[in-house]
Design a protein around this motif. Sequence first.
Motif, PDB file in Angstrom:
ATOM      1  N   GLY A  31       0.751  -1.098  -0.024  1.00  0.00           N
ATOM      2  CA  GLY A  31       0.071  -0.061   0.009  1.00  0.00           C
ATOM      3  C   GLY A  31       0.757   1.045   0.143  1.00  0.00           C
ATOM      4  N   LEU A  32       1.913   1.379   0.807  1.00  0.00           N
ATOM      5  CA  LEU A  32       3.022   2.507   0.738  1.00  0.00           C
ATOM      6  C   LEU A  32       3.423   2.613  -0.612  1.00  0.00           C
ATOM      7  N   ALA A  33       3.782   1.475  -1.459  1.00  0.00           N
ATOM      8  CA  ALA A  33       4.391   1.597  -2.605  1.00  0.00           C
ATOM      9  C   ALA A  33       3.280   2.123  -3.628  1.00  0.00           C
ATOM     10  N   TYR A  34       2.330   1.651  -3.554  1.00  0.00           N
ATOM     11  CA  TYR A  34       0.997   2.215  -4.339  1.00  0.00           C
ATOM     12  C   TYR A  34       1.073   3.860  -4.211  1.00  0.00           C
ATOM     13  N   ALA A  35       1.024   4.237  -2.780  1.00  0.00           N
ATOM     14  CA  ALA A  35       1.087   5.479  -2.702  1.00  0.00           C
ATOM     15  C   ALA A  35       1.870   6.395  -3.052  1.00  0.00           C
ATOM     16  N   PHE A  36       3.308   6.001  -3.021  1.00  0.00           N
ATOM     17  CA  PHE A  36       4.515   6.654  -3.277  1.00  0.00           C
ATOM     18  C   PHE A  36       4.897   6.534  -4.769  1.00  0.00           C
ATOM     19  N   LEU A  37       4.823   5.363  -5.650  1.00  0.00           N
ATOM     20  CA  LEU A  37       5.047   5.430  -6.885  1.00  0.00           C
ATOM     21  C   LEU A  37       4.326   6.414  -7.808  1.00  0.00           C
ATOM     22  N   PRO A  38       4.679   6.919  -8.698  1.00  0.00           N
ATOM     23  CA  PRO A  38       3.870   7.776  -9.575  1.00  0.00           C
ATOM     24  C   PRO A  38       2.696   7.278 -10.134  1.00  0.00           C
ATOM     25  N   VAL A  39       1.693   7.921 -10.551  1.00  0.00           N
ATOM     26  CA  VAL A  39       0.490   7.626 -11.113  1.00  0.00           C
ATOM     27  C   VAL A  39       0.535   7.785 -12.608  1.00  0.00           C
ATOM     28  N   VAL A  40       0.190   6.852 -13.441  1.00  0.00           N
ATOM     29  CA  VAL A  40       0.209   6.931 -14.749  1.00  0.00           C
ATOM     30  C   VAL A  40      -1.367   6.905 -15.390  1.00  0.00           C
ATOM     31  N   ASP A  41      -1.854   7.965 -15.830  1.00  0.00           N
ATOM     32  CA  ASP A  41      -2.991   8.069 -16.346  1.00  0.00           C
ATOM     33  C   ASP A  41      -2.998   8.780 -17.903  1.00  0.00           C
ATOM     34  N   GLU A  42      -2.945   8.050 -18.964  1.00  0.00           N
ATOM     35  CA  GLU A  42      -2.845   8.439 -20.157  1.00  0.00           C
ATOM     36  C   GLU A  42      -3.841   8.122 -21.229  1.00  0.00           C
ATOM     37  N   VAL A  43      -5.023   7.808 -20.721  1.00  0.00           N
ATOM     38  CA  VAL A  43      -6.214   7.570 -21.331  1.00  0.00           C
ATOM     39  C   VAL A  43      -6.813   8.555 -22.237  1.00  0.00           C
ATOM     40  N   PRO A  44      -6.532   8.544 -23.663  1.00  0.00           N
ATOM     41  CA  PRO A  44      -6.815   9.763 -24.435  1.00  0.00           C
ATOM     42  C   PRO A  44      -8.520  10.037 -24.114  1.00  0.00           C
ATOM     43  N   ALA A  45      -8.744  11.265 -24.387  1.00  0.00           N
ATOM     44  CA  ALA A  45     -10.035  11.601 -24.398  1.00  0.00           C
ATOM     45  C   ALA A  45     -11.031  10.863 -25.626  1.00  0.00           C
ATOM     46  N   GLY A  46     -12.042  10.535 -25.115  1.00  0.00           N
ATOM     47  CA  GLY A  46     -13.086   9.898 -25.850  1.00  0.00           C
ATOM     48  C   GLY A  46     -13.013   8.362 -25.921  1.00  0.00           C
ATOM     49  N   PHE A  47     -11.666   7.677 -25.104  1.00  0.00           N
ATOM     50  CA  PHE A  47     -11.579   6.291 -25.334  1.00  0.00           C
ATOM     51  C   PHE A  47     -12.799   5.744 -24.506  1.00  0.00           C
ATOM     52  N   PRO A  48     -13.380   4.703 -25.105  1.00  0.00           N
ATOM     53  CA  PRO A  48     -14.468   3.848 -24.500  1.00  0.00           C
ATOM     54  C   PRO A  48     -14.032   3.347 -23.102  1.00  0.00           C
TER      55      PRO A  48
END
Length: 254
Positions: A186-203
Amino acid sequence: MNSATVRGLLLRGMLAGLAAGVLALIVAYFLGEPSVDKAIGFEDAHAHTHAHEHETEVVSRSLQSTAGLATGVLVHGVAFGGIAALAFCFALGRVGRFGPRATALLLSGGALLAVYVVPFLKYPANPPSVGDSDTLGRRTALYFLMMLLSVLLAIAATILGRRLASRLGPWHATVVAVTAFVVVIGLAYAFLPVVDEVPAGFPASLLWRFRLSTLAVQAVLWGGFGLLFAESAERLLHPEPATAATSKAVPAAR
């Protein structure tokens, strides 16, 4: 465990991985490939907004979805089956009073959890058109870092549980070890960077189906491997005595 037994288990592990790979290939073809095709269709429909994406296709889509998919899944199954068999040789008798079947099933379940599920929950798989090509190296590095942390922490939790078992008992030692694993992950989840690159409009439904299909492929691969290898390892290590088989087949003379 002598070298001949290790070689026998290694061979059985690779064969079990190959057979499980065939099952995973069927799941990947019928569940995963339709989502990939739809994602490629979305990418093609929006390609005019990304001029740099117009590149020559080196490998055709039909080849990727058949021979390419089969090669990747089957090689993956054989390789991880061999590695899991070697890990089984080390783990047998060291992780508790479990026989070959139970050890093989625990090992395959633990591998599915540590190698795939834990990294997947932080950095799930993405279909084509999801993700920036410029950040591919960074995303790959983060995924493998999460996988490495998960595997090392799973090993550490197993060692912790073994050391606490004599003082706390097996049940409480397992609870403590699992809790420690979950907290650190859980700590690793919290401190590692988030990746959110879903393009706009993708279903969203398409992204969800693709990620579920990748999870299903891995579950079938490791579940199938665990069941097949558990049986073959049991038969190798605890063969049925020939005298018992003979007495069942031939009735006693009167």
